[in-house]
Write an enzyme that holds these catalytic residues in place. Sequence first.
Site, short mmCIF file in Angstrom:
data_model
loop_
_atom_site.label_atom_id
_atom_site.label_comp_id
_atom_site.label_asym_id
_atom_site.label_seq_id
_atom_site.Cartn_x
_atom_site.Cartn_y
_atom_site.Cartn_z
N ARG A 68 24.81 1.41 29.90
CA ARG A 68 26.12 1.19 30.49
C ARG A 68 26.12 0.17 31.63
O ARG A 68 26.96 -0.73 31.67
CB ARG A 68 26.71 2.51 31.00
N THR A 69 25.19 0.33 32.56
CA THR A 69 25.21 -0.57 33.72
C THR A 69 24.96 -2.00 33.26
O THR A 69 25.66 -2.93 33.64
CB THR A 69 24.18 -0.12 34.77
N LYS A 98 2.57 -11.26 33.97
CA LYS A 98 1.39 -12.01 34.43
C LYS A 98 1.02 -11.66 35.86
O LYS A 98 0.09 -12.22 36.42
CB LYS A 98 1.65 -13.52 34.33
N ARG A 119 17.94 -3.81 38.57
CA ARG A 119 17.59 -2.38 38.49
C ARG A 119 16.07 -2.29 38.52
O ARG A 119 15.38 -3.03 37.83
CB ARG A 119 18.12 -1.76 37.20
N HIS A 147 22.67 4.07 43.62
CA HIS A 147 23.24 3.31 42.50
C HIS A 147 24.69 3.03 42.92
O HIS A 147 25.63 3.66 42.43
CB HIS A 147 23.17 4.18 41.24
C1 NCD Z 1 22.41 6.59 35.66
C2 NCD Z 1 21.21 5.95 36.34
O1 NCD Z 1 20.63 4.99 35.82
O2 NCD Z 1 20.89 6.43 37.42
N1 NCD Z 1 22.84 5.90 34.52
C3 NCD Z 1 23.83 4.96 34.65
O3 NCD Z 1 23.64 3.92 35.24
N2 NCD Z 1 25.05 5.27 34.15
C4 NCD Z 1 22.26 8.04 35.42
C5 NCD Z 1 21.06 8.52 34.67
O4 NCD Z 1 20.28 7.74 34.13
O5 NCD Z 1 20.92 9.74 34.61
#
Ligand code: NCD
Length: 324
Positions: A68-69, A98, A119, A147
């Site tokens: 999703r993100t 590397k 991320r 997040h």
């Molecule tokens: C979340 C995350 O990555 O922290 N996912 C997301 O971005 N919607 C929640 C999760 O992974 O549980």
Amino acid sequence: MSNNGEATAINGRFKGKDIISLNQFSQKDIELLFKHTKNTKRITQKHTPSKLLSGYVVGLIFYEPSSRTFGSFSAAVKRMGGQTIEYLNPKENSSVAKGESLSDTMQTIQSYTNAIVIRHPQAGAAQKAADSADIPIINAGDGGNAHPTQGLLDLFTIYDTFSTLSKLTVVASGDVLHSRTIHSLIEGLSLFKGNTIYLLSPKELRLSKDYYDSFTKRGIKLIEIFDEKDIPKNAHVWYWNRIQKERFSNLEEAKKYEGKFVVTTNLLKTYGNKEMILMDPLPRVGEIEEAVDQDPRSVYLKTQMRNGMYIRMALLGLILGKIK
Ligand code: NCD
């Protein structure tokens, strides 16, 4: 943006800023972002193409899996007429394999782009990335820490339902210790007055003392509960999140907690109420029974998820100075 190890407060000006945590936001900043989010939602639903980010390139580098993100950031840029460079699984597919440092990788991506979404499995990595880059860095999840853009879309979803972000009662359940989305939700709700969050988790996965102290200092009321029987019946929001098994050194241990607090139709009937909504940042890994998806109060596979794209469109527009 290079700074001294701490992200700058937004203070009404998004342009050029990093987004590392919701601590940077004031109530007014959130209101401004929501005003624009209503707009991005409207234009997207009307299929009116936006060209606001035409000529802009955004780098997406994801050291951890994401559906999703990643998808909503990528779509957000493209729906505004911009383009992306996408580094997925950089540990295998980029010079990270590397042995390249995070700082060198950031300096590389910034030579091609106008902003970077990152991320990373390490708490604090987004801030480190921001310290080595001159362009805006957006934290798309740093380990078990925060997040912020998920926090923003969660706040928007709640606001869109209740027309307020004050005097709310929320139950947040799951791996409260490691859940970066729960941390950001608490941080976001603590910007507003009179909110109470019940934290339902196994005792071993309760909020760490450091987070507990820093959140409560900001005025939010946190009530830790360890039994479903203590769920208040007047909650506006139930926010469920899976056990974050990738944060455990021992997978077997994580498995012990899976299936502990599951939303079933029966749990909703017993402790829920008509006006509440049920949220989950997703992915869902057993913490909500599938039968619950049909309940009109379940927003996780519907509005909550879609709001992610709208909020990220507005945020990118503001940070890149294309909307004010
Ligand atoms: C979340 C995350 O990555 O922290 N996912 C997301 O971005 N919607 C929640 C999760 O992974 O549980």
